[in-house]
Design an enzyme around this catalytic site. Structure first.
Site, PDB file in Angstrom:
ATOM      1  CG  ASP A   1      -1.620   1.033   1.406  1.00 23.39           C
ATOM      2  OD1 ASP A   1      -2.359   1.858   0.445  1.00 23.39           O
ATOM      3  OD2 ASP A   1      -1.372   1.903   2.468  1.00 23.39           O
TER       4      ASP A   1
ATOM      5  CG  ASP B   1      -1.496   2.395   6.433  1.00 29.96           C
ATOM      6  OD1 ASP B   1      -2.026   1.612   5.680  1.00 29.96           O
ATOM      7  OD2 ASP B   1      -1.565   3.469   7.194  1.00 29.96           O
TER       8      ASP B   1
ATOM      9  CG  ASP C   1      -4.613  -0.864   3.265  1.00 34.70           C
ATOM     10  OD1 ASP C   1      -5.055  -0.615   2.163  1.00 34.70           O
ATOM     11  OD2 ASP C   1      -3.539  -0.446   3.731  1.00 34.70           O
TER      12      ASP C   1
HETATM   13  P1  ADP Z   1      -4.916   5.819  -0.839  1.00 33.59           P
HETATM   14  O1  ADP Z   1      -5.096   5.187  -1.258  1.00 33.59           O
HETATM   15  O2  ADP Z   1      -3.999   7.473  -1.096  1.00 33.59           O
HETATM   16  O3  ADP Z   1      -5.287   6.247   0.908  1.00 33.59           O
HETATM   17  P2  ADP Z   1      -7.821   7.102  -0.484  1.00 33.59           P
HETATM   18  O4  ADP Z   1      -8.150   5.808  -2.174  1.00 33.59           O
HETATM   19  O5  ADP Z   1      -8.582   7.029   0.396  1.00 33.59           O
HETATM   20  O6  ADP Z   1      -6.364   7.610  -1.050  1.00 33.59           O
HETATM   21  O7  ADP Z   1      -8.337   8.580  -2.265  1.00 33.59           O
HETATM   22  C1  ADP Z   1      -8.550   8.461  -3.197  1.00 33.59           C
HETATM   23  C2  ADP Z   1      -8.198   9.968  -3.525  1.00 33.59           C
HETATM   24  O8  ADP Z   1      -8.971  10.522  -3.174  1.00 33.59           O
HETATM   25  C3  ADP Z   1      -7.032  10.686  -2.811  1.00 33.59           C
HETATM   26  O9  ADP Z   1      -5.788  10.638  -3.268  1.00 33.59           O
HETATM   27  C4  ADP Z   1      -7.720  12.045  -3.241  1.00 33.59           C
HETATM   28  O10 ADP Z   1      -7.507  12.421  -4.367  1.00 33.59           O
HETATM   29  C5  ADP Z   1      -8.897  11.801  -2.759  1.00 33.59           C
HETATM   30  N1  ADP Z   1      -9.909  11.978  -1.479  1.00 33.59           N
HETATM   31  C6  ADP Z   1      -9.898  11.121  -0.692  1.00 33.59           C
HETATM   32  N2  ADP Z   1     -10.330  12.026   0.644  1.00 33.59           N
HETATM   33  C7  ADP Z   1     -10.408  12.872   0.060  1.00 33.59           C
HETATM   34  C8  ADP Z   1     -10.693  14.244   0.970  1.00 33.59           C
HETATM   35  N3  ADP Z   1     -11.249  13.394   2.318  1.00 33.59           N
HETATM   36  N4  ADP Z   1     -10.640  15.144   0.663  1.00 33.59           N
HETATM   37  C9  ADP Z   1      -9.670  15.517  -0.640  1.00 33.59           C
HETATM   38  N5  ADP Z   1      -9.493  14.642  -1.457  1.00 33.59           N
HETATM   39  C10 ADP Z   1      -9.910  13.408  -0.965  1.00 33.59           C
HETATM   40 MG    MG Z   2      -2.089   3.386   3.904  1.00 30.77          MG
END
Ligand code: ADP
Ligand code: MG
Length: 292
Positions: free
Chosen positions: A38, A237, A241
């Protein structure tokens, strides 16, 4: 392996912060042929910081105040980075939101001071019908630096770009070089956009990338590699996941991560140090070859 050798092996692991939940996992780990890492919180420190706020339509501090008000209600680490960054710049949230919704893997929407906010991915903007007319050179430049760029719309008009940076753990590069030298195929998986993912992967020497994967689809990616005959470890983490950790041949959780991830994993790396993966494989190999 004999019960005694398994006991010795798991004991030796525990001494170095590698917790096998049961002997069967120690017996299987040496067979791994692929590792999926991840990105956020596993390869990187998982402590993003606000680096850029680019106002496209309006005044920067006012936009940051609106965005912060919307993100305050979110539990995402990116949201926390924005809220902290605004506080550091002395910008308080504009108002208490009167409506809020989290869009998993995409961002947030909220109503703040009578304005409709949407903050998140380009896909979220598309879904909300927000046109991205500006030249995106700036976005590409920030992403090439490994930053995550979020788009912010006010009343359906693109108003700002918000960039956040997370740094890689000091030990990640060495850990990945070691795994590659051992003949394992190393992947990185993330919900983040491809350009940012590629920049981070380059910093730590990862060749294979799965980007823009929605949280619900991480387990599917594990299954995809398994269906190709690979013996797959998933290392993560986050709450997101957990299904992927459970789907893997060996699920490896960061001891620094969410309880749900630790519960779903077969092995816990107490120190959150990726060098523990190669160490776990070596320990497994030693246990299985000493006693046959
Ligand atoms: P990661 O695998 O990096 O944890 P997520 O799947 O949770 O990412 O989120 C994917 C994308 O969605 C992020 O890179 C961001 O662009 C957007 N995103 C998620 N949550 C938020 C938030 N609270 N505010 C703004 N953008 C968000
Ligand atoms: Mg992570």
């Amino acid at each position: 392996a004999t019960p005694t050798s398994i006991m010795v092996g798991t004991g030796r692991g525990a001494e170095t912060g590698i917790l096998f939940k049961g002997g069967e996992h120690l017996e299987k780990t040496y067979k791994l042929t692929a590792v999926i890492l991840d990105k956020t919180g596993t390869v990187t420190k998982g402590q993003p910081e606000l680096t850029d706020l680019i106002a496209l339509d309006g005044q920067a501090d006012e936009l940051l105040a609106l965005i912060t008000a919307a993100e305050k209600a979110s539990e995402h680490p990116l949201a926390a980075a924005i809220v902290r960054g605004a506080a550091d710049r002395g910008v308080p949230p504009a108002a208490e939101p009167t409506a809020f919704a989290a869009v998993v893997g995409a961002g947030v929407t909220a109503t703040v001071a009578g304005k409709n906010l949407a903050v998140g991915t380009r896909r979220l903007m598309d879904e909300k019908g927000v046109a991205i007319a500006t030249s995106l050179d700036k976005v590409e430049q920030l992403e090439s630096e490994g930053k995550t760029v979020m788009f912010a719309a006010v009343d359906d008009r693109l108003a700002a770009l918000v960039a956040v940076a997370d740094t890689v753990k000091e030990s990640s590069r060495e850990a990945i070089a070691d795994l590659t030298a051992m003949g394992l195929e190393v992947w990185m998986i993330t919900g983040d956009n491809r350009r940012t993912a590629e920049a981070i992967a380059r910093q730590v020497g990862i060749e294979h990338i799965m980007a823009e994967v929605l949280p619900a689809n991480k387990a599917e990616q594990v299954e995809r590699l398994r269906s190709q005959g690979k013996i797959v470890a998933m290392v993560g983490d986050g709450i997101n996941d957990a299904p992927a950790l459970a789907a893997a041949d060996v699920g490896i959780a960061m001891g620094t991560g969410a309880d749900v991830a630790i519960e779903a994993g077969d092995v816990t790396l107490m120190r959150g140090d990726l060098r523990g993966i190669a160490a776990a494989i070596r320990l497994s190999r030693a246990t299985m070859t000493n006693i046959k």
